[in-house]
Every structure is written in C-alpha cells, then in structure tokens.
Design an enzyme around this catalytic site. Sequence first.
Site, PDB file in Angstrom:
ATOM      1  N   CYS A 183     -33.613-110.069 -64.943  1.00 62.80           N
ATOM      2  CA  CYS A 183     -34.802-109.400 -64.395  1.00 62.80           C
ATOM      3  C   CYS A 183     -34.466-108.236 -63.462  1.00 62.80           C
ATOM      4  O   CYS A 183     -35.117-107.182 -63.503  1.00 62.80           O
ATOM      5  CB  CYS A 183     -35.673-110.422 -63.659  1.00 62.80           C
ATOM      6  SG  CYS A 183     -34.733-111.562 -62.641  1.00 62.80           S
ATOM      7  N   HIS A 200     -39.812-108.941 -57.772  1.00 65.92           N
ATOM      8  CA  HIS A 200     -38.546-108.600 -57.126  1.00 65.92           C
ATOM      9  C   HIS A 200     -38.642-107.155 -56.627  1.00 65.92           C
ATOM     10  O   HIS A 200     -39.193-106.278 -57.315  1.00 65.92           O
ATOM     11  CB  HIS A 200     -37.379-108.689 -58.111  1.00 65.92           C
ATOM     12  CG  HIS A 200     -37.020-110.099 -58.528  1.00 65.92           C
ATOM     13  ND1 HIS A 200     -37.635-111.229 -58.024  1.00 65.92           N
ATOM     14  CD2 HIS A 200     -36.073-110.550 -59.396  1.00 65.92           C
ATOM     15  CE1 HIS A 200     -37.093-112.304 -58.573  1.00 65.92           C
ATOM     16  NE2 HIS A 200     -36.142-111.928 -59.408  1.00 65.92           N
TER      17      HIS A 200
HETATM   18  P1  NAP Z   1     -37.966-123.735 -65.216  1.00 65.00           P
HETATM   19  O1  NAP Z   1     -39.305-123.381 -64.694  1.00 65.00           O
HETATM   20  O2  NAP Z   1     -37.154-124.729 -64.470  1.00 65.00           O
HETATM   21  O3  NAP Z   1     -38.143-124.295 -66.744  1.00 65.00           O
HETATM   22  C1  NAP Z   1     -37.072-124.753 -67.514  1.00 65.00           C
HETATM   23  C2  NAP Z   1     -37.532-124.977 -68.940  1.00 65.00           C
HETATM   24  O4  NAP Z   1     -36.403-125.358 -69.742  1.00 65.00           O
HETATM   25  C3  NAP Z   1     -38.560-126.076 -69.069  1.00 65.00           C
HETATM   26  O5  NAP Z   1     -39.453-125.798 -70.107  1.00 65.00           O
HETATM   27  C4  NAP Z   1     -37.693-127.265 -69.450  1.00 65.00           C
HETATM   28  O6  NAP Z   1     -38.375-128.282 -70.138  1.00 65.00           O
HETATM   29  C5  NAP Z   1     -36.722-126.596 -70.393  1.00 65.00           C
HETATM   30  N1  NAP Z   1     -35.547-127.431 -70.589  1.00 65.00           N
HETATM   31  C6  NAP Z   1     -34.711-127.923 -69.651  1.00 65.00           C
HETATM   32  N2  NAP Z   1     -33.795-128.721 -70.238  1.00 65.00           N
HETATM   33  C7  NAP Z   1     -34.052-128.707 -71.559  1.00 65.00           C
HETATM   34  C8  NAP Z   1     -33.482-129.376 -72.687  1.00 65.00           C
HETATM   35  N3  NAP Z   1     -32.425-130.172 -72.570  1.00 65.00           N
HETATM   36  N4  NAP Z   1     -34.018-129.133 -73.913  1.00 65.00           N
HETATM   37  C9  NAP Z   1     -35.100-128.313 -74.046  1.00 65.00           C
HETATM   38  N5  NAP Z   1     -35.704-127.691 -73.009  1.00 65.00           N
HETATM   39  C10 NAP Z   1     -35.173-127.900 -71.791  1.00 65.00           C
HETATM   40  O7  NAP Z   1     -37.055-122.469 -65.382  1.00 65.00           O
HETATM   41  P2  NAP Z   1     -37.481-120.953 -65.674  1.00 65.00           P
HETATM   42  O8  NAP Z   1     -37.634-120.246 -64.388  1.00 65.00           O
HETATM   43  O9  NAP Z   1     -38.585-120.915 -66.663  1.00 65.00           O
HETATM   44  O10 NAP Z   1     -36.135-120.388 -66.314  1.00 65.00           O
HETATM   45  C11 NAP Z   1     -35.624-120.894 -67.518  1.00 65.00           C
HETATM   46  C12 NAP Z   1     -34.443-120.063 -67.953  1.00 65.00           C
HETATM   47  O11 NAP Z   1     -34.889-118.736 -68.254  1.00 65.00           O
HETATM   48  C13 NAP Z   1     -33.366-119.866 -66.868  1.00 65.00           C
HETATM   49  O12 NAP Z   1     -32.440-120.928 -66.870  1.00 65.00           O
HETATM   50  C14 NAP Z   1     -32.745-118.565 -67.249  1.00 65.00           C
HETATM   51  O13 NAP Z   1     -31.721-118.753 -68.184  1.00 65.00           O
HETATM   52  C15 NAP Z   1     -33.898-117.808 -67.907  1.00 65.00           C
HETATM   53  N6  NAP Z   1     -34.469-116.829 -66.953  1.00 65.00           N
HETATM   54  C16 NAP Z   1     -34.205-115.547 -67.168  1.00 65.00           C
HETATM   55  C17 NAP Z   1     -34.672-114.607 -66.294  1.00 65.00           C
HETATM   56  C18 NAP Z   1     -34.317-113.193 -66.481  1.00 65.00           C
HETATM   57  O14 NAP Z   1     -33.883-112.606 -65.532  1.00 65.00           O
HETATM   58  N7  NAP Z   1     -34.491-112.627 -67.646  1.00 65.00           N
HETATM   59  C19 NAP Z   1     -35.439-114.972 -65.202  1.00 65.00           C
HETATM   60  C20 NAP Z   1     -35.726-116.289 -65.006  1.00 65.00           C
HETATM   61  C21 NAP Z   1     -35.226-117.228 -65.904  1.00 65.00           C
HETATM   62  P3  NAP Z   1     -38.918-129.605 -69.344  1.00 65.00           P
HETATM   63  O15 NAP Z   1     -40.148-129.161 -68.609  1.00 65.00           O
HETATM   64  O16 NAP Z   1     -39.205-130.534 -70.461  1.00 65.00           O
HETATM   65  O17 NAP Z   1     -37.840-130.052 -68.450  1.00 65.00           O
HETATM   66  O1  3JN Z   2     -32.786-115.543 -59.762  1.00 65.44           O
HETATM   67  C1  3JN Z   2     -33.554-114.761 -60.324  1.00 65.44           C
HETATM   68  O2  3JN Z   2     -34.388-114.109 -59.705  1.00 65.44           O
HETATM   69  C2  3JN Z   2     -33.443-114.565 -61.776  1.00 65.44           C
HETATM   70  C3  3JN Z   2     -32.809-115.716 -62.416  1.00 65.44           C
HETATM   71  C4  3JN Z   2     -32.218-115.648 -63.560  1.00 65.44           C
HETATM   72  C5  3JN Z   2     -31.480-116.769 -64.096  1.00 65.44           C
HETATM   73  C6  3JN Z   2     -31.617-118.040 -63.533  1.00 65.44           C
HETATM   74  C7  3JN Z   2     -30.870-119.109 -64.018  1.00 65.44           C
HETATM   75  C8  3JN Z   2     -29.983-118.925 -65.040  1.00 65.44           C
HETATM   76  C9  3JN Z   2     -30.602-116.580 -65.157  1.00 65.44           C
HETATM   77  C10 3JN Z   2     -30.513-115.245 -65.793  1.00 65.44           C
HETATM   78  O3  3JN Z   2     -31.421-114.904 -66.527  1.00 65.44           O
HETATM   79  O4  3JN Z   2     -29.548-114.497 -65.596  1.00 65.44           O
HETATM   80  C11 3JN Z   2     -29.842-117.655 -65.607  1.00 65.44           C
HETATM   81  C12 3JN Z   2     -28.866-117.501 -66.705  1.00 65.44           C
HETATM   82  O5  3JN Z   2     -29.291-117.546 -67.842  1.00 65.44           O
HETATM   83  O6  3JN Z   2     -27.676-117.353 -66.398  1.00 65.44           O
END
Ligand code: NAP
Ligand code: 3JN
Length: 358
Positions: free
Chosen positions: A133, A264
């Site tokens: 992000c 952010h």
């Molecule tokens: P979150 O609110 O904690 O949600 C996590 C999601 O992953 C929930 O739907 C969870 O399902 C699912 N999950 C966890 N373990 C799993 C498994 N074993 N099998 C299938 N699904 C599973 O987290 P979030 O903020 O949405 O972020 C999720 C991911 O998106 C991060 O880890 C990161 O890699 C990515 N992300 C990217 C950005 C970016 O900068 N582009 C920003 C934020 C996040 P349950 O509800 O069933 O546990």
């Molecule tokens: O911290 C934030 O504001 C963005 C978080 C991103 C994030 C959180 C957990 C795992 C990432 C990401 O997208 O880089 C990851 C990950 O996939 O490494």
Amino acid sequence: MKKDGYKVAVVGATGAVGNMMIKVLEQRSFPVSEILLLASGRSSGRKLKFKGEDHPVQELTENSFAGVDIGLFSAGGSISAKFAPYAAQAGCVVVDNTAHFRMDPEVPLVVPEVNPEAITQYTVRNIIANPNCSTIQMLVALKPIHDAAKIKRIVVSTYQSVSGTGKDAIEEMLNQSREIAQAIQWSKDDGLDGLWSSLRNFRTMKTNVYPHRIAYECLPHIDVFLDNGYTKEEMKMVWETGKILDPAIKVSATTVRVPTFFGHSESVNVETETKLTAAQAKDLLSKAPGIRLWDDPVKNQYPLTALAAGEDFTMVGRVREDTSVENGLNMWVVSDNILKGAALNAVQIAEILIEKYI
Ligand code: NAP
Ligand code: 3JN
C-alpha cells in the site's frame, strides 16, 4: 471482454482487505457471474453479502478453483505461496495482494496508473502481484513527476494507519484508547505533572498485535527488522519502486505506524534530474490519473486521512520546492490503504485483465 460474466474467488474474504474487495467489485459493477468467498475453516458457515444476497464462506482448499476465472488473494503470504499455484494451475488468473510474489521476475507487479503494460507478462505464471500500500500511493503521486523530470532519489517517511495490520489491530487501538481516555481525569487547570504521571502508568500495556502500545503513540516499526537495520516494510518500498517505476531511482524509507484508523500519509522528498518548479509540479499532478491535488495551505487545505478515507483517489498537497538542493520537491501524499492500497488496486488490475486479456 470475452465473456459476459466472470467467476471470481475472493481468498481471505472475511478479512479487512477481502471484505473491501467484495465491496469494490460490487460498487464498480465488475461483471461477476458467480462469487466464491474463501477463508479459513474457522469461517465456514459464515455468510457475507454480495449485491444484497447472502453467500456462504467456504474453506479454502487446493480444489477451490475449478472453473474460477479470477482469484483475488489477501489471506497472507504463506496462504498465497501454497494456494496461488493451485489456482493458476486450474486456469484462474491470480491477483495477489501479499508480498510473496512481488519480486518474482516472472510475476508482474502493477499499479494501473503507473505500469499497466506490465500486466501482459501475467501469462508466464498466471499470477499478478499487487504492490504494498505505501508503495502504491507514493508511485501514483510520483509517476507524473518522473515522466517530466526524471527522479534520481526519493526520501520517504510514512505515517501508516492501524487498519494496515488488519481487524485485530483496529480493535487493539480502540480498546487501548478507551482505557487510557477513561483512566486519565485531567483538565488544563491541573498542570502537566498529573498527566505525565498518569501516562507513565500506561508506558507498558498488554498488547496482542503490536510490540508496544499504539494508542497515543508512534511506532517506527512495521513488519520485521532485517539485517541492514531497515524494516521489511521499508525495503518493500525500495524494491517495489525499482520494479514498477525505474530501477535507477534510489529510495530511502522510514515507515511508522501511527494511531489513525484508515489512510496512510507520507512525507515524500524527491530529487530530480531536471528542474520542476512547485507550480509546474502542481500542474502535472492536477492532470494525472488517480490523483486529487488538494493544496491551498492558506485555506488549511492539504491532504488528510479524514478526507482520503473511503475515496479512490490519492490526495497530494503541500507541494513545495526543496530549498536544500538544486532540483527537489517535497509533498504530502495520503490515500486509503485498504482501498487504493489494496482492494481497489487489485480490482483495477482485474478490470484491465478482462478488458484486454481474458
Ligand atoms: P485480516 O483482516 O487479519 O484477514 C485475514 C484473512 O485471511 C481472513 O479472511 C482470514 O480468514 C484469512 N485466512 C487466515 N488464515 C487462513 C487460512 N489458513 N486459509 C484461508 N484463509 C485464511 O488481514 P487483512 O488486513 O485483510 O490482510 C490480509 C493480507 O492481505 C495480509 O496478510 C497481507 O498479505 C495482505 N495485505 C496487503 C496490503 C497491501 O499493502 N497491498 C495491505 C494489507 C494487507 P478467517 O477470518 O477465516 O481467519
Ligand atoms: O502495514 C501496513 O500498513 C500494510 C501491511 C501490509 C502487509 C501486512 C502483512 C503481510 C503485507 C504486505 O502487503 O506487504 C504483508 C505481506 O504480504 O508481506
């Protein structure tokens, strides 16, 4: 577009990002013929709404992707590492929101306003990566500056909201804020000593998500520390900028978690090869895609999370010349980290995919 509708899977559908993906698909009228909501076994039986109808959340398995055209993944890097290849093998194009594939040379890393042409490469692995992000919003703002004056170096400091860490982090900040605000009975006539000693009681607080209290605090620590002293979040900005915009650009990043909910903010300093005045930069920014220039400091108009949260655009303001170098600019860049920083960028990628490729 080769079909009237596409079967779309949202992996991590119950999470902060996955939930927003479902909303964005709906709001942008993405042509979905069938939606498949996937999460962990813990969520089986839950129902989520899409276009006003309840859809069951199903457990993600290796066999989830038969007949799926597009998979929007946001369940963490290890889940993408394990399941994206099964999806790709089944013919589903994966748009992955995690860091896992971002620096894979066979996987395009795409910000639609910056390098949409890179999507062409998706056919190698059937996977496209969505950047971090903090990188996305910075590059949306810097693309027009780079095109006009060639950026040589970027120094960026981020102020990242807790929603970037997911639902548990939002809850942690709220609980801590409430506890502290209720415990401190202070008014401005009391003098600072009482406040200072009350706050000392909260120096260490039980935390689940962050290593320290986040309420009323700034943490210069996002993701893990690496051997070079930087955090992985900081190095993501360095690595991803090279892959998306230009490998010749030098980047120095400091990423900080601050107690805001959504959006952010970034202080971005750039040094360019040729001179751009602040007025020229503002003119370019005002015409660039995905940007809302909001820059009238005399009227207190500059980007704020309160103005950017829930919006698709990246706000840019406080554009001014860096008086310490010959060719330099400073600016303040704010965007919704869950929208443009994650869900919206992923859906925009999917829109280009269906418009041009599948
Ligand atoms: P979150 O609110 O904690 O949600 C996590 C999601 O992953 C929930 O739907 C969870 O399902 C699912 N999950 C966890 N373990 C799993 C498994 N074993 N099998 C299938 N699904 C599973 O987290 P979030 O903020 O949405 O972020 C999720 C991911 O998106 C991060 O880890 C990161 O890699 C990515 N992300 C990217 C950005 C970016 O900068 N582009 C920003 C934020 C996040 P349950 O509800 O069933 O546990
Ligand atoms: O911290 C934030 O504001 C963005 C978080 C991103 C994030 C959180 C957990 C795992 C990432 C990401 O997208 O880089 C990851 C990950 O996939 O490494």
